[in-house]
Motif scaffolding. Structure first.
Motif, mmCIF file in Angstrom:
data_model
loop_
_atom_site.group_PDB
_atom_site.id
_atom_site.type_symbol
_atom_site.label_atom_id
_atom_site.label_comp_id
_atom_site.label_asym_id
_atom_site.label_seq_id
_atom_site.Cartn_x
_atom_site.Cartn_y
_atom_site.Cartn_z
ATOM 1 N N PRO A 18 -25.399 38.374 21.874
ATOM 2 C CA PRO A 18 -25.974 37.730 23.061
ATOM 3 C C PRO A 18 -24.939 37.009 23.905
ATOM 4 O O PRO A 18 -25.078 36.932 25.127
ATOM 5 N N SER A 19 -23.890 36.484 23.284
ATOM 6 C CA SER A 19 -22.846 35.817 24.064
ATOM 7 C C SER A 19 -22.161 36.799 25.008
ATOM 8 O O SER A 19 -21.762 36.428 26.121
ATOM 9 N N GLU A 20 -22.020 38.055 24.580
ATOM 10 C CA GLU A 20 -21.422 39.070 25.441
ATOM 11 C C GLU A 20 -22.371 39.423 26.576
ATOM 12 O O GLU A 20 -21.932 39.706 27.688
ATOM 13 N N TRP A 21 -23.676 39.403 26.303
ATOM 14 C CA TRP A 21 -24.649 39.637 27.379
ATOM 15 C C TRP A 21 -24.485 38.577 28.464
ATOM 16 O O TRP A 21 -24.505 38.892 29.660
ATOM 17 N N GLY A 22 -24.357 37.312 28.035
ATOM 18 C CA GLY A 22 -24.199 36.230 29.002
ATOM 19 C C GLY A 22 -22.906 36.361 29.790
ATOM 20 O O GLY A 22 -22.885 36.135 31.007
ATOM 21 N N ARG A 23 -21.821 36.700 29.094
ATOM 22 C CA ARG A 23 -20.538 36.878 29.780
ATOM 23 C C ARG A 23 -20.632 37.957 30.848
ATOM 24 O O ARG A 23 -20.200 37.786 31.989
ATOM 25 N N ALA A 24 -21.233 39.090 30.479
ATOM 26 C CA ALA A 24 -21.370 40.197 31.425
ATOM 27 C C ALA A 24 -22.306 39.827 32.576
ATOM 28 O O ALA A 24 -22.048 40.182 33.730
ATOM 29 N N ALA A 25 -23.390 39.113 32.280
ATOM 30 C CA ALA A 25 -24.357 38.750 33.314
ATOM 31 C C ALA A 25 -23.718 37.851 34.373
ATOM 32 O O ALA A 25 -23.945 38.023 35.579
ATOM 33 N N ILE A 26 -22.902 36.905 33.923
ATOM 34 C CA ILE A 26 -22.219 36.027 34.876
ATOM 35 C C ILE A 26 -21.257 36.840 35.738
ATOM 36 O O ILE A 26 -21.162 36.643 36.957
ATOM 37 N N LEU A 62 -18.775 47.792 35.264
ATOM 38 C CA LEU A 62 -17.468 47.144 35.165
ATOM 39 C C LEU A 62 -17.474 45.899 34.292
ATOM 40 O O LEU A 62 -16.441 45.569 33.689
ATOM 41 N N PHE A 63 -18.611 45.203 34.203
ATOM 42 C CA PHE A 63 -18.645 43.974 33.422
ATOM 43 C C PHE A 63 -19.331 44.131 32.068
ATOM 44 O O PHE A 63 -18.966 43.435 31.126
ATOM 45 N N ALA A 64 -20.310 45.022 31.967
ATOM 46 C CA ALA A 64 -21.027 45.184 30.708
ATOM 47 C C ALA A 64 -20.388 46.233 29.805
ATOM 48 O O ALA A 64 -20.408 46.094 28.585
ATOM 49 N N VAL A 65 -19.838 47.296 30.394
ATOM 50 C CA VAL A 65 -19.193 48.342 29.588
ATOM 51 C C VAL A 65 -17.807 48.642 30.164
ATOM 52 O O VAL A 65 -17.529 49.768 30.578
ATOM 53 N N PRO A 66 -16.917 47.643 30.215
ATOM 54 C CA PRO A 66 -15.623 47.831 30.860
ATOM 55 C C PRO A 66 -14.716 48.831 30.163
ATOM 56 O O PRO A 66 -13.737 49.288 30.762
ATOM 57 N N LEU A 156 -11.255 44.101 41.881
ATOM 58 C CA LEU A 156 -10.403 42.924 41.707
ATOM 59 C C LEU A 156 -11.120 41.828 40.929
ATOM 60 O O LEU A 156 -10.519 41.164 40.067
ATOM 61 N N VAL A 157 -12.399 41.629 41.224
ATOM 62 C CA VAL A 157 -13.167 40.624 40.482
ATOM 63 C C VAL A 157 -13.268 41.026 39.010
ATOM 64 O O VAL A 157 -13.125 40.184 38.116
ATOM 65 N N ALA A 158 -13.497 42.311 38.746
ATOM 66 C CA ALA A 158 -13.594 42.782 37.361
ATOM 67 C C ALA A 158 -12.268 42.607 36.623
ATOM 68 O O ALA A 158 -12.241 42.193 35.459
ATOM 69 N N LEU A 159 -11.165 42.912 37.299
ATOM 70 C CA LEU A 159 -9.851 42.732 36.679
ATOM 71 C C LEU A 159 -9.620 41.268 36.296
ATOM 72 O O LEU A 159 -9.146 40.960 35.194
ATOM 73 N N ALA A 160 -9.949 40.375 37.216
ATOM 74 C CA ALA A 160 -9.719 38.947 36.966
ATOM 75 C C ALA A 160 -10.690 38.403 35.918
ATOM 76 O O ALA A 160 -10.271 37.793 34.919
ATOM 77 N N TYR A 161 -11.983 38.631 36.122
ATOM 78 C CA TYR A 161 -12.984 38.009 35.254
ATOM 79 C C TYR A 161 -12.922 38.563 33.832
ATOM 80 O O TYR A 161 -12.958 37.791 32.856
ATOM 81 N N ASN A 162 -12.842 39.876 33.689
ATOM 82 C CA ASN A 162 -12.828 40.461 32.345
ATOM 83 C C ASN A 162 -11.644 39.962 31.534
ATOM 84 O O ASN A 162 -11.779 39.583 30.366
ATOM 85 N N ASN A 163 -10.464 39.965 32.142
ATOM 86 C CA ASN A 163 -9.280 39.537 31.402
ATOM 87 C C ASN A 163 -9.274 38.033 31.141
ATOM 88 O O ASN A 163 -8.781 37.587 30.097
ATOM 89 N N LEU A 164 -9.819 37.243 32.069
ATOM 90 C CA LEU A 164 -9.918 35.798 31.836
ATOM 91 C C LEU A 164 -10.889 35.472 30.710
ATOM 92 O O LEU A 164 -10.748 34.448 30.045
#
Length: 238
Positions: A18-26, A62-66, A156-164
């Motif tokens: 569930p924590s990954e769901w929240g991360r992806a949702a944000i 890009l955020f849920a299945v990167p 660009l948002v996916a690159l920044a957010y996923n890696n952060l």
């Protein structure tokens, strides 16, 4: 037979916390919001709203299945570019109607496959570019600008957010050593990423996973299988 058919309709179990769901949702919310806001500032709110559907779908990938093949940088940038160009060519020759929109989506799929940039949301984009609202239609070939701006912004948002958030993106192809699915027998070759690639090609279907990911999964499964076997041996011989 009937139970087997019904079981195929049931949802598969998820392997994420569930924590990954929240991360992806944000990430989905922030990525979509930022892309739509920038697009609206430069091209107007109607154009931004017209593109929000494909952008939301791209954000899910890009955020849920990167790690998926369909979510990599070339997939979204190349997919959006193919969809927009094909759709505008269709509009030029056949006009803006439902038949043209469906034709554009199909042709965009073929071009994306040829260029190895398959991105499902680009199919929705092809439909929307043909069946454009008045504000988007007035842009003509200029629709390429908001489309590509949105794609690059989302990337660009996916690159920044996923890696952060400690999710490696884009997917880096690693050269893993050969993996063995079954206990190794002298003289018998193990399964490698190349073998898996050939097997995937023989299946003749779209599979959103890389051979390297499959190989890593096999190796991890072997690790747990060996641990289980050792525990069973000790249990049988206290």
């Amino acid at each position: 037979m009937q139970n087997s058919w019904i079981s195929r309709l049931l949802p598969a179990a998820t392997n994420t916390r569930p924590s990954e769901w929240g991360r992806a949702a944000i990430g989905v919310s922030l990525g979509t919001l930022l892309c739509v806001w920038i697009c609206s500032q430069l091209f107007g709110t109607p154009v931004a709203i017209h593109l929000i559907g494909p952008l939301g779908a791209s954000a899910i990938l890009l955020f849920a299945v990167p790690s998926g093949a369909l979510a990599q940088p070339w997939s979204i940038v190349g997919g959006y570019l193919c969809a927009a160009l094909v759709s505008m060519c269709i509009v030029h020759f056949f006009g803006r109607n439902l038949d043209s929109a469906c034709l554009a989506a199909g042709l965009a799929l073929i071009i994306m496959c040829l260029l190895r940039c398959l991105h499902p949301p680009a199919g929705a984009l092809a439909l929307l570019v043909v069946l454009a609202d008045p504000a988007s239609a007035r842009l003509g070939w200029g629709i390429l600008a908001p489309v590509m701006l949105s794609a690059v912004c989302m990337l660009l948002v996916a690159l920044a957010y996923n890696n952060l958030t400690r999710v490696r993106y884009p997917k880096i192809t690693a050269q893993a050593p050969p993996a063995v699915v079954t206990p190794h027998i002298p003289g018998e070759a193990g399964i490698t990423a190349e073998d898996l690639q050939k097997a995937m090609e023989q299946m003749d279907a779209f599979i959103d996973v890389t051979p390297e990911d499959l190989e890593a999964l096999v190796r991890t499964s072997e690790h747990y299988a060996r641990r289980r076997s050792i525990r069973e041996v000790f249990a049988e011989n206290p």
